[in-house]
Design a protein around this motif. Structure first.
Motif, PDB file in Angstrom:
ATOM      1  N   SER A  12     -15.983   1.669 -10.302  1.00 38.29           N
ATOM      2  CA  SER A  12     -15.597   0.329 -10.719  1.00 38.29           C
ATOM      3  C   SER A  12     -14.950  -0.389  -9.541  1.00 38.29           C
ATOM      4  CB  SER A  12     -14.598   0.411 -11.876  1.00 38.29           C
ATOM      5  OG  SER A  12     -13.362   0.950 -11.411  1.00 38.29           O
ATOM      6  N   PRO A  13     -14.926  -1.734  -9.564  1.00 47.26           N
ATOM      7  CA  PRO A  13     -14.210  -2.451  -8.511  1.00 47.26           C
ATOM      8  C   PRO A  13     -12.755  -2.005  -8.381  1.00 47.26           C
ATOM      9  CG  PRO A  13     -15.591  -3.980  -9.715  1.00 47.26           C
ATOM     10  CD  PRO A  13     -15.651  -2.673 -10.461  1.00 47.26           C
ATOM     11  N   GLU A  14     -12.104  -1.716  -9.518  1.00 47.84           N
ATOM     12  CA  GLU A  14     -10.702  -1.280  -9.478  1.00 47.84           C
ATOM     13  C   GLU A  14     -10.575   0.052  -8.739  1.00 47.84           C
ATOM     14  OE1 GLU A  14     -11.312  -4.195 -12.627  1.00 47.84           O
ATOM     15  OE2 GLU A  14     -12.314  -2.282 -12.189  1.00 47.84           O
ATOM     16  N   THR A  15     -11.488   0.980  -9.018  1.00 48.32           N
ATOM     17  CA  THR A  15     -11.462   2.270  -8.331  1.00 48.32           C
ATOM     18  C   THR A  15     -11.725   2.104  -6.846  1.00 48.32           C
ATOM     19  OG1 THR A  15     -12.160   3.460 -10.307  1.00 48.32           O
ATOM     20  CG2 THR A  15     -12.554   4.535  -8.192  1.00 48.32           C
ATOM     21  N   PHE A  16     -12.699   1.246  -6.521  1.00 47.84           N
ATOM     22  CA  PHE A  16     -12.994   1.026  -5.098  1.00 47.84           C
ATOM     23  C   PHE A  16     -11.774   0.481  -4.364  1.00 47.84           C
ATOM     24  CE2 PHE A  16     -14.060  -1.996  -1.752  1.00 47.84           C
ATOM     25  CZ  PHE A  16     -14.720  -1.159  -0.864  1.00 47.84           C
ATOM     26  N   LEU A  17     -11.113  -0.528  -4.948  1.00 51.16           N
ATOM     27  CA  LEU A  17      -9.955  -1.121  -4.277  1.00 51.16           C
ATOM     28  C   LEU A  17      -8.812  -0.121  -4.156  1.00 51.16           C
ATOM     29  CD1 LEU A  17      -9.946  -4.677  -5.903  1.00 51.16           C
ATOM     30  CD2 LEU A  17     -10.726  -4.041  -3.616  1.00 51.16           C
ATOM     31  N   THR A  18      -8.631   0.722  -5.139  1.00 50.75           N
ATOM     32  CA  THR A  18      -7.540   1.695  -5.121  1.00 50.75           C
ATOM     33  C   THR A  18      -7.796   2.827  -4.136  1.00 50.75           C
ATOM     34  OG1 THR A  18      -6.969   1.234  -7.418  1.00 50.75           O
ATOM     35  CG2 THR A  18      -6.194   3.317  -6.519  1.00 50.75           C
ATOM     36  N   GLU A  19      -9.029   3.308  -4.090  1.00 48.22           N
ATOM     37  CA  GLU A  19      -9.306   4.532  -3.333  1.00 48.22           C
ATOM     38  C   GLU A  19      -9.943   4.297  -1.962  1.00 48.22           C
ATOM     39  OE1 GLU A  19     -11.535   7.291  -5.679  1.00 48.22           O
ATOM     40  OE2 GLU A  19     -10.100   7.255  -7.351  1.00 48.22           O
ATOM     41  N   TYR A  20     -10.609   3.134  -1.753  1.00 45.95           N
ATOM     42  CA  TYR A  20     -11.361   2.954  -0.515  1.00 45.95           C
ATOM     43  C   TYR A  20     -10.932   1.738   0.296  1.00 45.95           C
ATOM     44  CZ  TYR A  20     -14.475   6.519  -2.371  1.00 45.95           C
ATOM     45  OH  TYR A  20     -14.972   7.697  -2.856  1.00 45.95           O
ATOM     46  N   TRP A  21     -10.652   0.629  -0.358  1.00 47.91           N
ATOM     47  CA  TRP A  21     -10.383  -0.622   0.370  1.00 47.91           C
ATOM     48  C   TRP A  21      -9.247  -0.427   1.369  1.00 47.91           C
ATOM     49  CZ3 TRP A  21     -12.575  -5.092   1.424  1.00 47.91           C
ATOM     50  CH2 TRP A  21     -11.793  -6.176   1.858  1.00 47.91           C
ATOM     51  N   GLN A  22      -9.561  -0.660   2.644  1.00 48.99           N
ATOM     52  CA  GLN A  22      -8.633  -0.513   3.767  1.00 48.99           C
ATOM     53  C   GLN A  22      -8.069   0.909   3.874  1.00 48.99           C
ATOM     54  OE1 GLN A  22      -5.825  -3.814   4.104  1.00 48.99           O
ATOM     55  NE2 GLN A  22      -7.516  -4.987   4.961  1.00 48.99           N
ATOM     56  N   LYS A  23      -8.798   1.869   3.331  1.00 48.78           N
ATOM     57  CA  LYS A  23      -8.347   3.267   3.384  1.00 48.78           C
ATOM     58  C   LYS A  23      -9.382   4.195   3.998  1.00 48.78           C
ATOM     59  CE  LYS A  23      -5.622   2.509  -0.819  1.00 48.78           C
ATOM     60  NZ  LYS A  23      -6.116   1.136  -1.059  1.00 48.78           N
ATOM     61  N   LYS A  24     -10.629   4.159   3.520  1.00 52.88           N
ATOM     62  CA  LYS A  24     -11.627   5.076   4.047  1.00 52.88           C
ATOM     63  C   LYS A  24     -13.025   4.515   3.826  1.00 52.88           C
ATOM     64  CE  LYS A  24     -11.463   7.946  -0.166  1.00 52.88           C
ATOM     65  NZ  LYS A  24     -11.219   9.309  -0.695  1.00 52.88           N
ATOM     66  N   PRO A  25     -13.989   4.954   4.652  1.00 58.01           N
ATOM     67  CA  PRO A  25     -15.364   4.447   4.536  1.00 58.01           C
ATOM     68  C   PRO A  25     -16.041   4.926   3.259  1.00 58.01           C
ATOM     69  CG  PRO A  25     -14.962   5.452   6.692  1.00 58.01           C
ATOM     70  CD  PRO A  25     -13.807   5.839   5.814  1.00 58.01           C
ATOM     71  N   LEU A  26     -17.109   4.211   2.891  1.00 57.25           N
ATOM     72  CA  LEU A  26     -17.879   4.584   1.719  1.00 57.25           C
ATOM     73  C   LEU A  26     -19.340   4.225   1.950  1.00 57.25           C
ATOM     74  CD1 LEU A  26     -18.078   5.557  -1.231  1.00 57.25           C
ATOM     75  CD2 LEU A  26     -17.630   3.201  -1.946  1.00 57.25           C
ATOM     76  N   LEU A  27     -20.223   5.210   1.797  1.00 57.33           N
ATOM     77  CA  LEU A  27     -21.659   4.995   1.842  1.00 57.33           C
ATOM     78  C   LEU A  27     -22.175   4.842   0.417  1.00 57.33           C
ATOM     79  CD1 LEU A  27     -24.452   5.030   3.259  1.00 57.33           C
ATOM     80  CD2 LEU A  27     -24.397   7.535   3.043  1.00 57.33           C
ATOM     81  N   ILE A  28     -22.904   3.754   0.164  1.00 59.61           N
ATOM     82  CA  ILE A  28     -23.406   3.473  -1.184  1.00 59.61           C
ATOM     83  C   ILE A  28     -24.926   3.365  -1.128  1.00 59.61           C
ATOM     84  CG2 ILE A  28     -23.244   1.977  -3.203  1.00 59.61           C
ATOM     85  CD1 ILE A  28     -20.694   0.893  -1.226  1.00 59.61           C
ATOM     86  N   ARG A  29     -25.595   4.349  -1.672  1.00 53.66           N
ATOM     87  CA  ARG A  29     -27.055   4.308  -1.736  1.00 53.66           C
ATOM     88  C   ARG A  29     -27.479   3.381  -2.881  1.00 53.66           C
ATOM     89  NH1 ARG A  29     -29.205   6.094   2.936  1.00 53.66           N
ATOM     90  NH2 ARG A  29     -28.462   8.204   3.494  1.00 53.66           N
TER      91      ARG A  29
END
Length: 393
Positions: A12-29
């Motif tokens: 979810s956008p909330e999970t992305f912002l909490t766990e990844y945004w300005q924290k770590k990279p994410l590859l999305i297929r």
């Protein structure tokens, strides 16, 4: 455009912002599984030839020297004389030039609109790249056409070493933690200062880079101080009418220091003034814009008729928008660095006009009997800040 359910994978956008945004990279297929590039390579090259469009050409080989950097506008001969491989053309603000690209930004509405800088589109033949590097801002790298192999680190780099004497800022010793080949619709998110390197694997590789504004503290403070200076009485001076005889003539005493502290603290104690400054600052276009011809002046009746006939409005090619809700239920609408104060009776227009790249007629029609709203639209359209548009099929 709603946020596609696939954009962030199964997050979810909330999970992305909490766990990844300005924290770590994410590859999305398959972030946008049906994505087809709105631009052909020739169209991108055409944009790079236009006056006022910010474009660059980087030649790893085939230039006057290795890793030569050239700035546009270019002409047709510049592209006809390029080598077969190992070069890249990059065009900034394609979202402002091509509506179909601009509409991509609505998919990223889980991040405030004012944070978005632009969509840069790059084209490269096989082996084209710009070298391993670091960006100081968040970026989503959406593969639009062809394949690109990305390598990236997992931790931010704070003290990078740059290869000397090159036109481009290339990391001297880049070691990747991960790599992946991205195909159309795949996307890689990178926080600020994550080292990365992308190399084209096809004869026609196009990547859409959604970048976010991240002004430095130095830039913020300098701009605010300029704002404060412009609002300071030029005839006001330091004074000490209650001066007493000092015990130590060379000492800067308590009264003097408190007087200066009071002056400087007063610059930041007015929260509303800071808000107005920031709204103007963050919507001020930071790049030179090409001159857009103003449309023919429309009356309020013309605007109403256009919307009733099915036309919506979209941001003009040189328009940045944001708003602030004020404590008194009014709203401050910021347009390209200027503030428009909207009374409480029309404050609803601020989120409506700033929330998406294109606003369909169905969202505008319920407000057409509001003369203040229609007058606002009329002004923005006649100033070229909003454009009447039927939208995209």
């Amino acid at each position: 455009m709603l946020i596609p359910s696939t954009l962030l994978g199964d997050r979810s956008p909330e999970t992305f912002l909490t766990e990844y945004w300005q924290k770590k990279p994410l590859l999305i297929r398959g972030a946008l599984p049906d994505f087809e590039s709105p631009l052909e390579p020739g169209e991108l090259a055409g944009l790079a030839c236009e006056e006022g469009v910010e474009s660059r050409l980087i030649l790893e080989e085939g230039g006057e020297y290795p890793w030569e950097l050239r700035f546009g506008p270019f002409d047709e001969d510049d592209f006809l004389s390029l080598p077969e491989t190992k070069w890249t053309v990059l065009v900034q603000e394609v979202d402002r030039l091509i509506p179909e690209v601009g509409d991509l930004l609505d998919a990223f509405s889980f991040v405030p609109k004012w944070r978005i800088d632009d969509v840069m589109v790059s084209y490269a033949p096989r082996e084209g790249n710009v070298g391993a590097h670091i960006d100081n801002y968040d970026v989503f790298l959406l593969q639009g056409q062809g394949k690109r192999r990305w390598e990236w680190g997992e931790e931010p780099v704070h003290d990078e070493e740059i290869v000397p004497d090159l036109d481009v800022r290339m990391l001297k010793d880049f070691v990747a933690d991960r790599e992946a080949v991205l195909e159309p619709g795949d996307m890689l998110y990178l926080p600020p200062r994550i080292a990365h390197h992308g190399v084209s694997m096809d004869d026609a590789c196009m990547t859409y880079s959604v970048g976010f504004r991240a002004p430095s503290h130095e830039e913020l403070i300098a701009d605010f101080m300029q704002y404060a200076m412009e609002r300071t009485d030029p005839d006001a001076r330091y004074g000490d009418p209650n001066l007493s005889v000092p015990s130590e003539p060379g000492e800067i005493g308590d009264d003097a220091r408190e007087s200066i502290r009071t002056l400087l603290r007063g610059l930041t104690e007015d929260d509303a003034s800071i808000d107005r400054w920031f709204g103007s600052f963050i919507t001020e276009p930071k790049r030179d814009r090409f001159a857009m011809p103003l449309p023919e002046d429309l009356s309020a009746a013309d605007v109403r008729e256009a919307i009733r006939s099915g036309q919506g409005v979209r941001r003009g090619p040189a328009t940045r928008l944001a708003f602030i809700r004020n404590d008194d239920e009014t709203a401050s609408l910021f347009v390209n660095g200027s503030e428009i104060l909207l009374g409480d009776e029309i404050a609803y227009a601020a989120p409506l006009l700033t929330g998406s790249e294109f606003i369909p007629a169905d969202d505008l029609r319920p407000h057409l009997d509001d003369e203040a709203f229609t007058s606002l639209l009329q002004t923005l359209v006649n100033d070229g800040l909003l454009e009447l548009s039927p939208g995209l099929a």
